[in-house]
Every structure is written in C-alpha cells, then in structure tokens.
Write a protein that holds these residues in place. Structure first.
Motif, short mmCIF file in Angstrom:
data_model
loop_
_atom_site.label_atom_id
_atom_site.label_comp_id
_atom_site.label_asym_id
_atom_site.label_seq_id
_atom_site.Cartn_x
_atom_site.Cartn_y
_atom_site.Cartn_z
N MET B 76 44.38 34.48 41.00
CA MET B 76 44.97 35.60 40.10
C MET B 76 44.82 35.08 38.61
SD MET B 76 48.06 37.46 42.00
CE MET B 76 47.92 37.11 43.62
N GLU B 77 45.30 33.75 38.39
CA GLU B 77 45.61 33.15 37.18
C GLU B 77 44.04 33.03 36.39
OE1 GLU B 77 47.50 32.70 34.88
OE2 GLU B 77 46.04 31.47 33.77
N LEU B 78 43.15 32.71 37.18
CA LEU B 78 41.55 32.56 36.82
C LEU B 78 41.27 33.95 36.42
CD1 LEU B 78 40.30 29.86 39.04
CD2 LEU B 78 41.28 29.57 36.81
N GLY B 87 40.16 43.20 35.91
CA GLY B 87 40.90 42.20 36.43
C GLY B 87 41.89 42.93 37.12
N ASP B 88 42.62 43.99 37.05
CA ASP B 88 43.49 44.93 37.81
C ASP B 88 42.99 45.16 39.15
OD1 ASP B 88 41.95 46.68 36.33
OD2 ASP B 88 43.72 48.21 36.63
N ILE B 89 41.60 45.75 38.83
CA ILE B 89 40.92 46.10 40.24
C ILE B 89 40.66 44.90 41.19
CG2 ILE B 89 38.80 47.15 41.15
CD1 ILE B 89 40.59 48.97 39.53
N LEU B 94 42.57 42.10 46.04
CA LEU B 94 43.17 40.81 46.62
C LEU B 94 44.59 40.98 47.38
CD1 LEU B 94 42.78 37.65 46.59
CD2 LEU B 94 44.13 37.36 44.48
N PHE B 95 45.38 41.97 46.86
CA PHE B 95 46.62 42.52 47.50
C PHE B 95 46.50 43.11 48.77
CE2 PHE B 95 48.76 42.89 42.88
CZ PHE B 95 48.52 41.53 42.53
N TYR B 96 45.63 44.20 48.75
CA TYR B 96 45.40 45.17 49.96
C TYR B 96 44.57 44.04 50.89
CZ TYR B 96 46.65 48.24 46.07
OH TYR B 96 47.31 48.96 45.32
N GLY B 97 43.81 43.52 50.44
CA GLY B 97 42.94 42.55 51.31
C GLY B 97 44.01 41.54 52.12
N GLY B 98 44.76 41.09 51.26
CA GLY B 98 45.76 40.16 51.83
C GLY B 98 46.70 40.74 52.95
#
Lengths: 315, 312
Positions: B76-78, B87-89, B94-98
């Motif tokens: 996320m930081e990168l 970036g937000d997409i 990442l969120f939903y996948g996680g």
C-alpha cells in the motif's frame, strides 16, 4: 552558534568538490530600496525589520561550491515531457528568478532540483556534489508552493516551523538552541506572536510566512521558493521581501519561481525565463516579464486585504 | 461492579484493552494527519488472509496476520508513494481480495467446521478469551509501536505534514513511511483480538478525530487521543461486562459517543478560550466594528486605481 560550526564543516566538505566558478560580485542592496512602493497602507501591526532575526555570524566564509548546477535536464510528469533540456545555475549569493507562463516547467524545474521529480536525462549538482551523493540537505531551505494550510490533524505554527530544524537535531531531543532558532525564524517573518496558534486559522499570507520561517530555521545557504508571492497580501509581501533581503545580505543564494518580478525585482540578479520546457532567456531580469506583456492581462495591485488575490493568481 | 476486577479473564481483558487504547491512536494520528484514515480498515481486511493462512497451516493466526499485514502495508505504501491515480483502485483490489481470500482459506482449512466460530472471534474480537500468552504478545508488539510512534514523533510528524519538505530536510522519508506502514500493520493485528478486524480502524481514527476537535497542537492531540483511547477501551470492556454486550462494539460506540459530545462542546469551548485569551492578552480586536469609514467623496482622491479591492 552551532550553525557557524556546521557551516564551516560544510565549507570544508564543499571545498573538496570540483572547482567552481567564483560567484559574481554581490550587488549591494540598499536597505532603503523598499520592494513594495505602496507599503504606506500596510498595517502598522506587522513588524518590519526584526534585528534579532539576523544571526550575528558576521562575515561568512565565502562558499566556493555552486549551489545549483542543472545541465540538460529532461523530465516528464505522467508521460508528458515537461522539461526538454534545461540548464540552470545558481551561483553562491546569487538571486535567480525562474519566470514563465503557467505550464512552462518552472515548478517542475524546482522539483527536479530538490529531487522530487526524477531526471530522465541530464545532470544535477548541489553545492558541487552530484545529486546522488549530496547529503548536506541542511544547506537548503525549501518553500513549497502552497495554498492550503492544514493537514488532517491540528498543528501549531511552532510545530510546523520546528520541522525545518530536523536536519540539525536529527534523532536528538529538541534543545534550547533549536527552540531559539525557531523563535528567530518566526520573528524574522513577524509571526512570533502567533507561534502557539493553529496553522488552520492562518490566512494565506500568514501561512506563506510560516513556510518561509520553516525554511529559514536552519540558516540555509540556498533558499528555494516556489511562487512565494502567490496569494499573499501586501503586508506579507513586504515582510517577505524584507526577509529575503536580509537572507541575501547574509550571503544566501536564492532560487525563486515567480509569475512576475513584482516587489522582489530590486533583489533579483538574474532571470531565467522558461517556455515550453526550454530556457528562452537567461540574463538580466527583462522589463515587463511574465504575464504583463500578454494582451488582456489585468494588472491589479495587491491590496492589504488578506482575502484578495494577487496578480499572479489572476493571470 | 468491582467484582470484575477480581476475575482473571477480566483483568487480562482490561489490560489488553488499555494497551490497544494506547497503541491504536498513537499510530492512527499519523494516518489521520496524512488523510489515510481508512488505511487501518484496509489492513484489517487483508489481515483476514493472514488468519486464513494460520488456519490452513495450523500455526498462530496472529503471527500469520502480522506477516501478511506487514506485506500488505508495504504494498500500500509503495502504491501511495508512486502517486498513482489508480492507487485507490489498486488498494480496493487488495482489500476485497484479502477479505475474500481469507474466507476461502478458512473454509478449506482442516478444522473448517470449528473454524467458522473462531473466524467470528477475529472479525469481531474476543477480548474475554485473551490468555496470558496473548497478553505478552500484545504488550511486546504494543511497546515497539509506542516506542517508534512517540520516539520518532518529530520525524513522522514532518513526513506526514509535508512529505516533499521532509525530503528536502534530508530525513529518510521512504524509510519512515515504510516504518509507519509496518507499525500500522502491527497495530491492526494487535487490536484484532480486542475489537476485531472489522472495527480495528475505529480505534485508530475515532479517538484522534474526537481529540482534534478540542486541540490546536499536534502534541496535545496525540496526548488527548491516547488518553481517550485508554478511557473508552476500559469503559467499553467494563460496560460489556456490566450490560452483557460485545466488548468490541461497546468500545467503538463509546468512542463515537465521545466524538459526538466533543463535537457539541467544541464550538462553545473555542469561543470561551478565545474570550479568555482576549481578556488576558488584549490581542483580539473590539467585539463590534468601531471603524469610522472616511467620507466617500473625499477619500478616493489619492487612489489612482479607484477602488481596487472592489474591482476584484
């Protein structure tokens, strides 16, 4: 004074770099050259020259390293080429104005100098050191272009200005001499009485003064300012011009991005005019630069009222 | 009321809650300062994948979550540092996948039948089940987070206040950003046991949001938000014991109630402070306009531009 010691140490380091041109003879700047002629209507509450702000470091050893040497700079933002081969040199003690229309690459040039925008081609030397090896960041004071003040969390004027002292105290605690340096810098821009106020409550001109104090707090050898006059009321413009003159007298080199010369004109040694990412002029400040020459430019003098915009913003 | 202090599980719960109350706002303030208030939420979603991996490999879900969250926070930081418009997409993926990945891993884990019950304990927290070993983990990780976030306060403040300026001061901005991301990830996994993954971000954001309604300086905001964090954590756990409600929800709702109260008193308090400052220093102007305007006909004579203020 720790700044003297550190600067002497730096001078030794700088001397080991490649030999550079000596700086031009410093133009003497009469203190009476009031940058804002119509300053009579500035509110009397704004402290003008603050003698305590000039450290008594007297004659500074002339730094021999050239503060900024940019050669053939090519850079792009989001795939769009913005700089197409810029050459820019700021010699010790020199005041250089970067001029040009919106989108000509002024701010990008400054951002390449501070390393925010990477160079695709070309070379950058700071104080005689290649950018990759440059570590003496405390010699540079940077004033970004900014219109809004606050971040997501409240912060006082003093807290913001104190961040400019990080290169000096690093991981050590913030000591009395750091605090004194912050006080001096705040005094220099006439904001000492607002030190404990939140930055969110400041006007645009006051905020700009805070950002300048933050850059001055480390007594830099090179000041880089991006549009310092944008959105600044006449009273703050006067304070800014006075502060800048004292910094120049102290021996600091200055790189200014300006939309037009305006009240800083008597301070400027050299103007570099950019057009479409190329240098169109490099020499004495041309008369009527910037948007003045363009038809339809509405020249409105800045007024003392904080809420009014400056010509730079209107153009 | 006092008998809960004699129960061992309540003692552990209260200590764990207090530790989270200190740790979460200490990190959260920097995320709020950088307007990344929901980053903790995102890490919380990704943590579920770590919990799922823990179930699959029959190892500690907490330590797996720490690892996965640190990786996710660095990604996320990168993404953020690249300043990417998309970036937000990327973060949403990442969120939903996680989240989805975590649920799927848990369903495929050897102990799938019993796992869904314990999945709930990670989603919503299970502070009353905290044992001594958990407490030691929470305390150790919390101590690291507090040491970094308070010890490097000036550096992290500078980076979050104005990253470009911080870079010009020569401090290692990228390293500090990564450090902050890792601290956020550690905090999420530490707070996971107390308020649960779904509410973890609240403990990082709400005390800060409430504190900054009343403060003017960063230091005061940080101190007050940590104080509030401890108060609502302890209050929430005690309240959950007293009224038999889930502790995670009780803590978060209590924090939001504090925020609401502070919102209501912020404006009158600021007015009061302003008046007392004016009384002491006399810096403020008169309460009403007492400027006598010059005669409209004569005043323009010396002004070549007419009325520039109005012209704009």
């Amino acid at each position: 004074m720790s700044s003297v010691i550190s600067r002497t140490g730096e001078a030794v380091e700088a001397d080991s770099g490649p030999a550079q041109h000596p700086g031009p003879a410093r133009r003497s700047l009469p203190a009476s050259a009031a940058p804002v002629a119509a300053s009579a209507d500035a509110p009397a509450t704004v402290p003008m020259a603050a003698p305590a702000a000039v450290p008594a470091t007297a004659p500074k050893a002339a730094p021999t390293a050239v503060p900024v040497r940019l050669r053939g700079a090519v850079a792009s933002l989001g795939g769009r080429p913005v700089l197409r081969g810029i050459d820019l040199t700021v010699r010790p003690g020199e005041v250089v104005a970067l001029l040009g229309a919106n989108g000509s690459g002024k701010s990008t040039t400054v951002k390449t100098v501070i390393g925010s925008v990477p160079l695709e081609h070309g070379a950058l030397e700071l104080f005689g050191m290649p950018y990759a090896k440059f570590r003496s960041w405390h010699r540079i004071g940077y004033v970004p272009q900014r219109t809004t003040a606050a971040s997501g969390v409240p912060a006082t004027v003093r807290e913001v200005v104190s961040t400019g002292r990080l290169p000096q105290h690093r991981l050590l605690p913030f000591r009395r001499k750091d605090r004194a340096a912050v006080d001096r810098a705040l005094d220099a821009v006439g904001m000492l009485d607002r030190a404990e106020d939140g930055v969110a409550a400041l006007s645009g001109g006051q905020h700009q003064r805070v950002l300048i104090a933050r850059a001055l707090v480390g007594t830099p050898d090179l000041l880089i300012m991006d549009e310092p006059m944008a959105g600044v009321d006449a009273a703050s413009q006067q304070v800014l011009a006075d502060t800048l003159r004292r910094e120049v007298e102290r021996g600091a080199a200055v790189l200014l991005v300006l939309h037009e010369l305006g009240p800083l004109e008597p301070l400027i040694d050299r103007a570099v005019v950019l057009r479409d990412g190329c240098v169109a002029h490099d020499g004495p400040p041309p008369p009527n630069t910037g948007q003045h020459a363009l038809p339809g430019h509405d020249h409105v003098h800045p007024h003392t009222d904080d809420h009014l915009t400056t010509p730079g913003l209107l153009a | 009321m006092t008998e809960m202090f004699s129960l061992a599980f309540m003692q552990r719960a209260l200590i764990a809650a207090a530790l989270i109350g200190i740790t979460a706002p200490a990190v959260g303030i920097y995320l709020v300062q950088r307007r990344q208030a929901l980053m903790g939420d995102g890490i919380g979603h990704v943590a579920l994948t770590g919990v799922g991996l823990g179930f699959i490999f029959q190892t500690s879900p907490v330590w797996m979550a720490v690892l996965v969250c640190i990786l996710a926070a660095i990604v996320m930081e990168l993404v953020r540092a690249r300043g990417n418009n998309r970036g937000d997409i990327a973060l949403a993926m990442l969120f939903y996948g996680g989240m989805a990945c975590g649920r799927m891993l848990i369903s495929k884990s050897p102990a799938a039948s019993g796992a869904s019950g314990s999945l709930d304990s990670y989603l919503w927290g299970s502070i009353l089940a905290v044992d001594t070993a958990d407490l030691v983990t929470i305390a150790a990780l919390g101590a690291i987070v507090v040491a970094v976030t308070l010890g490097l306060r000036r550096q992290l403040f500078a980076v979050c206040q104005d990253e470009e300026f911080a870079r010009v001061t020569g401090i290692p901005v990228r390293l500090l950003n990564l450090l902050l991301a890792v601290m956020a990830a550690v905090t999420v996994t530490v707070a996971m046991r107390v308020v649960g993954l779904l509410l973890v971000s609240a403990m990082m954001v709400v005390p800060v949001a409430a504190a900054q309604l009343l403060t003017r300086s960063f230091v005061a905001t940080q101190a007050l938000s940590i104080g509030l964090g401890v108060a609502v954590s302890l209050g929430g756990v005690a309240g959950s014991y007293q009224f038999d409600v889930p502790p995670g929800s009780a803590i978060v709702l209590l924090a939001i109630a504090v925020f609401a109260v502070f919102s209501a008193i912020a404006a009158p308090l600021a007015g009061l402070r302003h008046r007392s400052a004016a009384g002491a220093g006399g810096t403020a102007g008169p309460g009403v306009c007492d400027v006598v305007l010059p005669d409209q006909d004569g005043s323009r004579a010396g002004d070549p531009l007419g009325s520039p203020g109005l012209a704009q």
